[in-house]
Structure formats: structure tokens, C-alpha cells
Design a protein around this motif. Structure first.
Motif, PDB file in Angstrom:
ATOM      1  N   LEU A   1       5.723  -3.267  -2.505  1.00 14.05           N
ATOM      2  CA  LEU A   1       4.693  -3.977  -1.733  1.00 14.05           C
ATOM      3  C   LEU A   1       3.306  -3.395  -1.965  1.00 14.05           C
TER       4      LEU A   1
ATOM      5  N   LEU B   1       8.029   0.848   6.637  1.00  9.85           N
ATOM      6  CA  LEU B   1       7.601  -0.545   6.527  1.00  9.85           C
ATOM      7  C   LEU B   1       6.801  -0.972   7.758  1.00  9.85           C
TER       8      LEU B   1
ATOM      9  N   TYR C   1       6.963  -9.178   2.376  1.00  8.54           N
ATOM     10  CA  TYR C   1       7.408  -8.103   3.275  1.00  8.54           C
ATOM     11  C   TYR C   1       8.775  -8.443   3.857  1.00  8.54           C
TER      12      TYR C   1
ATOM     13  N   LEU D   1      -0.350  -4.741   5.509  1.00  9.04           N
ATOM     14  CA  LEU D   1       0.199  -5.807   4.676  1.00  9.04           C
ATOM     15  C   LEU D   1      -0.086  -7.181   5.263  1.00  9.04           C
TER      16      LEU D   1
END
Length: 503
Positions: free
Chosen positions: A173, A386, A402, A393
């Protein structure tokens, strides 16, 4: 003869398996790269994508002595180079590729904010090539070194471990979504680790120096490398000679990389000053580390000067990683080395100066290398790594990749065929399982709230602060566990260790 044939067959099967995993991992990266990137269509400074493109423009259009120097030609306030020279050389090489196919995308002065389709495509391909040429081979070297000589290792375990490393969602990512080249410095680090656990300390030292010279954040691993290598040197026949050899390799590697800036002290200091952004303060944004989390109660920037905060952060970082380093000096082992890398990286992430959300990639790397040993810890760390990057993000409009990568990771983690440590599963109590379920539900709920509900006007960053607090608490819990686990390894080496014969 039959045994040799089988060994060749196993090698061939392993190579084919790695190739298949690599192709799938590259296709996933390509899919992520189809989505937006940092600062897309957001003038005047855009984002990390523009920074990387601008560095290509600067390194192509100016001599090396001007790359880090502020001037009318090179305005350092507009994405000036702030990484070591190896990043500049990488930008130059990638810039040659862009200039060959699309000169306008890296034309000096006139290409600022360039966002043509071909230019963006070429930029994405430079990251893919970096991954394929550096990170993937390094992972293959690590897996080969890590499992060589291990009897009874299930092939499915090796395949699962390789897949988990290559498909780490956070790295994909950040590099292929947000847009960076962490795969280069992390790949060099993995290559260094593979060399060291294979007994090639000089090669490993040189590779790690290259990682340091690509991104200064690789210093997160430096205490672990020092402790392990120094501990091994002390057990050789001529420890002073061994230390001297390592020192010469380190100095030689740095000298080669920094050669264009060693002709004068002024040039050297110009580069060095760009690598330490102390003027930005001890923290920015909402990062799940100690300084940012505790700033809710303690206003560090108001109470202390920058100089005092530098000393505080340095002391806290060194103090917290010291036990891990001492353990490796006293009981150096490949297994303990991996834990030391994780613990050292966590110390820097938690307490060093000017940490970014993306810095969680550094503790994640050794955690992924220990994934088969500590699958639950790795899964837990991925989950909150994450979450800690979720606001970043979201700003980059990467919610779809994601969610997709999160789902792929869950499927891979729970894939049938690999054997998770039965002792770890059986030791999980009902109370612990309930706590894990509650924290997981809170994590899922925070994702939904962040996407669907606007924060109060008085507290516009309320949700980011809650995410930060939750992630910080979990990172601390993981760090405490892994430090304890590393010292438990010392019991396996409590008997007096015979000194190695120097070959």
C-alpha cells in the motif's frame, strides 16, 4: 545418486513455487498501482509521488554537488532531497528511464507537478522493477538461508512464509499505492540478514550499509546488527581482527557511496543537514508512538526545547533497545538476531525523533521474517499497523485496495496446509480470546466510524487520536512480549559457549 536426484527435484520445485508466488505478488502490486497516489491532482506541492519525480528531475539536470544545495536552481523548500546519497543515485537511474521514454516528465523546471498518463505509468514501473530486482531476490535468499539445514520443515510452511513476506499489505500500500521506494532499503536489509545468518558477515555488513545509505530510517535496525555482529566477533579466535574487518567494510561502503561529497567538509555537512529534520518538531500528524500519544496530556513541544527533546528521545530510544542489544552480545544467535531486529525497530518507532506513520514498516519487516515462529503476533501487528495508517491511506483515496489487501492477508493467514505452532494455539485462554475479540471489534468499528461519521467541529482529529491510542497500546504489548521472548532464548545458551574457530 537417488538422493542427489531428489535434491535437484526439490530445488526445481521450490524455484517454480517461488516464481509462482512472485508473479502473483507482482500482479497484486500492479492492481494497487492502478489507484490514486499521494497528492494526486493536489497542487501546489502535490505529495510523495511528486517528491520522487522531482528528485529524478534534479539529479538528471544538476551535478551531484548541487543535489542537496539550496539555490535559485534547486529550491529545497519544494521537495528538496532529504535522503542519503544512494536514494539520489536511484533517482538518477530511474530518471534516465523516464527521460528515455518521456522526456517531458523529468524536464528541469518545466516538469513540476507533471501528471501525464505515460509519466505516471513509468513512475509506477520504476517501483515494480525495484521490487522485482531487489526485494524479491532478497526474500528468496532469506528463505533459503533460514530453512537450510532445518530438518522436518514442511514445504507448505516455507511456501506460506514466503507468500506472507511478499504480500505484506502495508508495504504494498505504501510503495505501490501511496508511492515510495521502501522496497529498496528493506530489500537490502533482508539481503543483509540473509547473508549474516548464512555466516557471511562482511557481505551482510556491506548490504546493511547500503540500506542505511538509501534511507536513514534503516538505522532502526542498527543496534541489532551491532549487537549480533559484535557478539559473534567476541567468540572468534581473533576478535580484534574480526572487528577491524567489519569496520573497514563499513567505512569502505560509506566512502564509496558518499564519494562525491567527501571533497570538502561543507559539501558533506550540506548533505548531513538534510537527513535530520529537527526543525519539524518531535512529531507530526497522529503517529501511534510514545511522543504523539502522550502529547494529549503532556505538551512536549511547549514544555521543552528542540535540543532537550532530541536528548530525551535519544536517551529513551537507546535505553529501551539496550536489553535487546546486550542479549545478542552475550548470546548471539540467528534466532535471537531476528527478535533483536524487531525489538530495536520498535524502540526507534516508539521513541525516536520525527516518526511517520509509514515507519511502522520497519518493525513489520522482522515480524514478517518471524511469521512462522510467531504467527499470532505477526497477524496482530499487521492488523494494527494497517489501522494506524488508515487515515493516511484514506487521504490518498486508497480505501478499496486497503480493504482488498486486508482481505487477501486474512485468507492467506488462515490458508489450510501450513502448520501453526500447536502449543501457541492450545495456550490461548478463554479470557485472552475474549479480549482479542473485543479489541478486534473495536478496530473494525473504528474503520466504519472514520468512513461514515464526521468528527465534532471542536475536535476535528478525534477519530485519528482514538485510532492512535488503540494502536499504541497494542504496539507496546507486542514490544513487551517480543523483548521477553528474546531474553527467554538466552536459556538455550546458558551453557558456556565454545569459541568459534576462525576460518
Amino acid at each position: 545418486m537417488e538422493k542427489t536426484t531428489m535434491e535437484k527435484g526439490d530445488y526445481k520445485n521450490s524455484a517454480v513455487l517461488f516464481l509462482c508466488i512472485s508473479v502473483f505478488a507482482l500482479l497484486v502490486r500492479v492492481a494497487v498501482s492502478l489507484h490514486p497516489y499521494s497528492g494526486a491532482g493536489n497542487p501546489p506541492k502535490y505529495g510523495d509521488f511528486e517528491a520522487q519525480r522531482h528528485w529524478m528531475e534534479i539529479t538528471l539536470g544538476l551535478p551531484p554537488q548541487e543535489w542537496y544545495r539550496n539555490s535559485t536552481i534547486n529550491d529545497l523548500s519544494y521537495w528538496g532531497l532529504d535522503y542519503p546519497p544512494l536514494t539520489a543515485y536511484q533517482s538518477y537511474v530511474h530518471g534516465l528511464l523516464l527521460r528515455y521514454f518521456h522526456p517531458d516528465s523529468v524536464s528541469l523546471y518545466s516538469s513540476r507537478g507533471h501528471e501525464s498518463y505515460l509519466g505516471k505509468l513509468l513512475m509506477r514501473w520504476t517501483v515494480l522493477l525495484s521490487d522485482a530486482l531487489i526485494f524479491f531476490p532478497a526474500v528468496l535468499c532469506f528463505v533459503t538461508a533460514y530453512y537450510s539445514g532445518q530438518q522436518g520443515t514442511h514445504k507448505n510452511n516455507i511456501a506460506w512464509h514466503t507468500t506472507i513476506i511478499l504480500l505484506s499489505p502495508c508495504l504494498i500500500l505504501i510503495d505501490h499505492g501511496h508511492f515510495q521506494y521502501n522496497c529498496i532499503s528493506l530489500g537490502l536489509t533482508v539481503g543483509a540478514i540473509a547473508a549474516i545468518i548464512s555466516g557471511k558477515e562482511l557481505v551482510g555488513s556491506s548490504l546493511f550499509c547500503l540500506a542505511l545509505n538509501h534511507k536513514q530510517m534503516s538505522a532502526y535496525f542498527a543496534p541489532a546488527f551491532f549487537g549480533h555482529l559484535f557478539g559473534k566477533c567476541l567468540r572468534r579466535r581473533n576478535p580484534y581482527i574480526e572487528v577491524l574487518k567489519l569496520g573497514l567494510v563499513v567505512l569502505g561502503t560509506f566512502a564509496v557511496v558518499w564519494w562525491p561529497y567527501l571533497h570538502s567538509l561543507n559539501s558533506f555537512l550540506e548533505v548531513l543537514s538534510r537527513l535530520a529534520p529537527f526543525e519539524r518538531g518531535i512529531y507530526e500528524d497522529y503517529v501511534a508512538n510514545f511522543w504523539c500519544t502522550t502529547s494529549i496530556m503532556i505538551k512536549w513541544k511547549r514544555l521543552f526545547t528542540t535540543q532537550s527533546l532530541k536528548l530525551l528521545s535519544l536517551s529513551a530510544t537507546l535505553f529501551t533497545c539496550l536489553p535487546s542489544v546486550v542479549q545478542q552480545i552475550r548470546y548471539p544467535s540467528s534466532h535471537g538476531f531476528l527478535y533483536s531486529l524487531l525489538n530495536s525497530a520498535f524502540s526507534f518507532y516508539m521513541f525516536s525523533f520525527q516518526v511517520h506513520e509509514k515507519s511502522i514498516l520497519l518493525p513489520l519487516l522482522p515480524a514478517s521474517l518471524l511469521a512462522l515462529e510467531e504467527p499470532s503476533i505477526f497477524q496482530w501487528l499487521i492488523q494494527f499497523a494497517l489501522l494506524s495508517m488508515f487515515p493516511l491511506l484514506c487521504r490518498d483515496k486508497l480505501v478499496i485496495p486497503y480493504a482488498a489487501l486486508y482481505g487477501i492477508f486474512i485468507l492467506l493467514y488462515n490458508a489450510p496446509g501450513w502448520k501453526q505452532d500447536a502449543r501457541e494455539r492450545s495456550s490461548t485462554s478463554t479470557a485472552k480470546s475474549l479480549l482479542v475479540a473485543v479489541i478486534t471489534m473495536i478496530s473494525v468499528l473504528l474503520h466504519v466510524i472514520y468512513l461514515t461519521i464526521s468528527p465534532p467541529r471542536r475536535y476535528p482529529f478525534l477519530f485519528e487520536a482514538i485510532i492512535m491510542l488503540l494502536c499504541f497500546s497494542q504496539f507496546i504489548a507486542v514490544a513487551v512480549y517480543t523483548n521477553k521472548k528474546q531474553w527467554m532464548l538466552s536459556k538455550q545458551h546458558s551453557a558456556p559457549m565454545a569459541k568459534e574457530k576462525h576460518l
